[in-house]
Design a protein around this motif. Sequence first.
Motif, short mmCIF file in Angstrom:
data_model
loop_
_atom_site.label_atom_id
_atom_site.label_comp_id
_atom_site.label_asym_id
_atom_site.label_seq_id
_atom_site.Cartn_x
_atom_site.Cartn_y
_atom_site.Cartn_z
N LEU A 216 -9.68 -16.83 -9.42
CA LEU A 216 -8.94 -15.58 -9.22
C LEU A 216 -9.90 -14.39 -9.14
CD1 LEU A 216 -5.95 -14.59 -9.21
CD2 LEU A 216 -6.21 -14.12 -11.62
N GLU A 217 -10.88 -14.39 -9.99
CA GLU A 217 -11.87 -13.31 -10.02
C GLU A 217 -12.69 -13.31 -8.73
OE1 GLU A 217 -12.33 -10.02 -12.03
OE2 GLU A 217 -10.94 -11.62 -12.54
N ARG A 218 -13.00 -14.51 -8.22
CA ARG A 218 -13.76 -14.60 -6.96
C ARG A 218 -12.91 -14.09 -5.78
NH1 ARG A 218 -16.41 -19.09 -9.54
NH2 ARG A 218 -14.71 -20.49 -8.99
N LEU A 219 -11.59 -14.36 -5.85
CA LEU A 219 -10.67 -13.84 -4.82
C LEU A 219 -10.67 -12.32 -4.86
CD1 LEU A 219 -7.39 -16.00 -4.89
CD2 LEU A 219 -8.98 -15.75 -3.00
N ARG A 220 -10.67 -11.77 -6.08
CA ARG A 220 -10.67 -10.31 -6.25
C ARG A 220 -11.94 -9.71 -5.63
NH1 ARG A 220 -9.02 -9.08 -11.92
NH2 ARG A 220 -6.94 -9.45 -11.09
N ASP A 221 -13.07 -10.39 -5.83
CA ASP A 221 -14.34 -9.92 -5.24
C ASP A 221 -14.27 -9.95 -3.72
OD1 ASP A 221 -15.37 -9.50 -7.71
OD2 ASP A 221 -16.75 -11.21 -7.70
N GLU A 222 -13.67 -11.03 -3.19
CA GLU A 222 -13.54 -11.16 -1.73
C GLU A 222 -12.68 -10.02 -1.17
OE1 GLU A 222 -12.03 -15.00 -0.48
OE2 GLU A 222 -11.95 -14.31 1.60
N ALA A 223 -11.58 -9.72 -1.88
CA ALA A 223 -10.69 -8.64 -1.44
C ALA A 223 -11.43 -7.30 -1.49
CB ALA A 223 -9.45 -8.60 -2.33
N GLU A 224 -12.20 -7.09 -2.53
CA GLU A 224 -12.96 -5.85 -2.70
C GLU A 224 -13.99 -5.69 -1.56
OE1 GLU A 224 -12.32 -3.50 -4.98
OE2 GLU A 224 -13.89 -2.31 -4.04
N LEU A 226 -13.80 -7.05 1.44
CA LEU A 226 -13.09 -6.76 2.69
C LEU A 226 -12.61 -5.31 2.74
CD1 LEU A 226 -11.04 -10.06 2.99
CD2 LEU A 226 -12.60 -9.19 4.73
N ARG A 227 -12.14 -4.82 1.59
CA ARG A 227 -11.67 -3.44 1.49
C ARG A 227 -12.81 -2.48 1.84
NH1 ARG A 227 -9.79 -3.52 -3.91
NH2 ARG A 227 -8.27 -5.13 -3.48
N GLU A 228 -14.00 -2.79 1.34
CA GLU A 228 -15.17 -1.94 1.63
C GLU A 228 -15.53 -1.98 3.12
OE1 GLU A 228 -18.43 -2.99 -0.96
OE2 GLU A 228 -17.32 -2.26 -2.71
N ARG A 229 -15.38 -3.18 3.72
CA ARG A 229 -15.68 -3.30 5.15
C ARG A 229 -14.71 -2.46 5.98
NH1 ARG A 229 -16.30 -9.58 6.30
NH2 ARG A 229 -16.36 -8.90 8.48
N VAL A 230 -13.42 -2.51 5.61
CA VAL A 230 -12.41 -1.72 6.34
C VAL A 230 -12.69 -0.23 6.13
CG1 VAL A 230 -9.94 -1.16 6.50
CG2 VAL A 230 -10.66 -3.53 6.23
N GLU A 231 -12.95 0.14 4.89
CA GLU A 231 -13.21 1.54 4.53
C GLU A 231 -14.45 2.08 5.27
OE1 GLU A 231 -12.30 5.06 2.42
OE2 GLU A 231 -11.14 3.26 2.82
N ALA B 34 -4.20 -13.44 -2.24
CA ALA B 34 -4.32 -14.20 -0.99
C ALA B 34 -3.66 -13.43 0.15
CB ALA B 34 -3.70 -15.57 -1.15
N GLU B 35 -2.49 -12.82 -0.14
CA GLU B 35 -1.79 -12.02 0.89
C GLU B 35 -2.62 -10.79 1.27
OE1 GLU B 35 2.74 -13.25 -0.50
OE2 GLU B 35 1.96 -11.25 -0.95
N GLU B 36 -3.18 -10.14 0.24
CA GLU B 36 -3.99 -8.94 0.49
C GLU B 36 -5.22 -9.30 1.33
OE1 GLU B 36 -5.16 -6.84 -3.07
OE2 GLU B 36 -6.30 -5.39 -1.89
N ILE B 37 -5.86 -10.44 1.01
CA ILE B 37 -7.05 -10.87 1.75
C ILE B 37 -6.70 -11.15 3.21
CG2 ILE B 37 -8.68 -12.81 1.98
CD1 ILE B 37 -8.88 -12.75 -1.13
N ALA B 38 -5.54 -11.80 3.44
CA ALA B 38 -5.12 -12.09 4.81
C ALA B 38 -4.91 -10.79 5.59
CB ALA B 38 -3.84 -12.92 4.78
N GLU B 39 -4.27 -9.80 4.95
CA GLU B 39 -4.04 -8.51 5.61
C GLU B 39 -5.35 -7.80 5.91
OE1 GLU B 39 -1.43 -5.93 3.35
OE2 GLU B 39 0.11 -7.48 3.31
N LEU B 40 -6.26 -7.82 4.94
CA LEU B 40 -7.56 -7.15 5.12
C LEU B 40 -8.39 -7.83 6.21
CD1 LEU B 40 -8.40 -6.37 1.39
CD2 LEU B 40 -8.20 -4.66 3.20
#
Lengths: 240, 55
Positions: A216-224, A226-231, B34-40
Amino acid sequence: MAGLATRLRITPFGLICLVGLVASLYLSLIWAPRERVMGDVQRIMYFHVASAWIAEFAFVLVGVSSVIYLWLRERRWDIVAYSAAEVGFVFCCFVMITGPIWGKPVWGTWWTWDPRLTFSMILWLIYVAYLMLRVYGDDLPQVKTFLAVLGILGTIDIPFIHFATMWWRGLHPDSLVMTEEGLGAGMEVDMRIALAVSAVVFTLLFFYLMQRRMALERLRDEAEDLRERVEHRHPGSVGV
Amino acid sequence: MDQNFWYLFSAYTLIWVGLFLYLFTIAGREKKLAEEIAELKAAVEELESKEEGRA
């Protein structure tokens, strides 16, 4: 059952843990003999002691990984510390809930400021603070350093819990598991087996929960990331 | 029924309920991320294709 497993995203390892828990429940509630003095309420011991073992193990892991994190400053050790703290806290809550439920019929009170109970309460409060800071604190290096120090502080409390019954007089009984005569010498053989199975199953469960929590923590890092890339490409497009 | 039975019942019930609640929260957080990652990922791809179009 299959629907529940899918909804909870339980893996085959998780299913093994679940089967083990059911087997442990059978051994604790039916197979193990009734204790002569306390009666059936003593059966709380099988899950209470196993939970305490896992909580202590998890918090030692928090301490060790926090020391390594302070040394190497690698995110993976921060992930281990955070995951072990959260899973350990769940088991610590089980100890803090089942202890008073066992204490009321046996001691006649839900709570007493016995040394072991007091140090357990301190440990629980340290990890309440730790997890609150994880959730509400900023993702800054200074906060992570403070968290690592807090994690180490929690680990220092563990020997006080463990040896409290030897060092001070209190209401909590001496350890039945680690005695001078040997492991579990203070218990009947069947009770020892039921407790050993509970401890093994809870250990497997701990590793299963750790696996899930770290993923879960690794997923959070991945999301972070991606967020930085979009930003970076489109400033202001991602909400804080 | 033995009054102590209720103490035993409560202790074991609370552990099982607590364990399943924790598993539900982990599964919920996994699903949300997982949903957020897919959207991003979709957003990154869209921005990258726009950049390529401009180039």
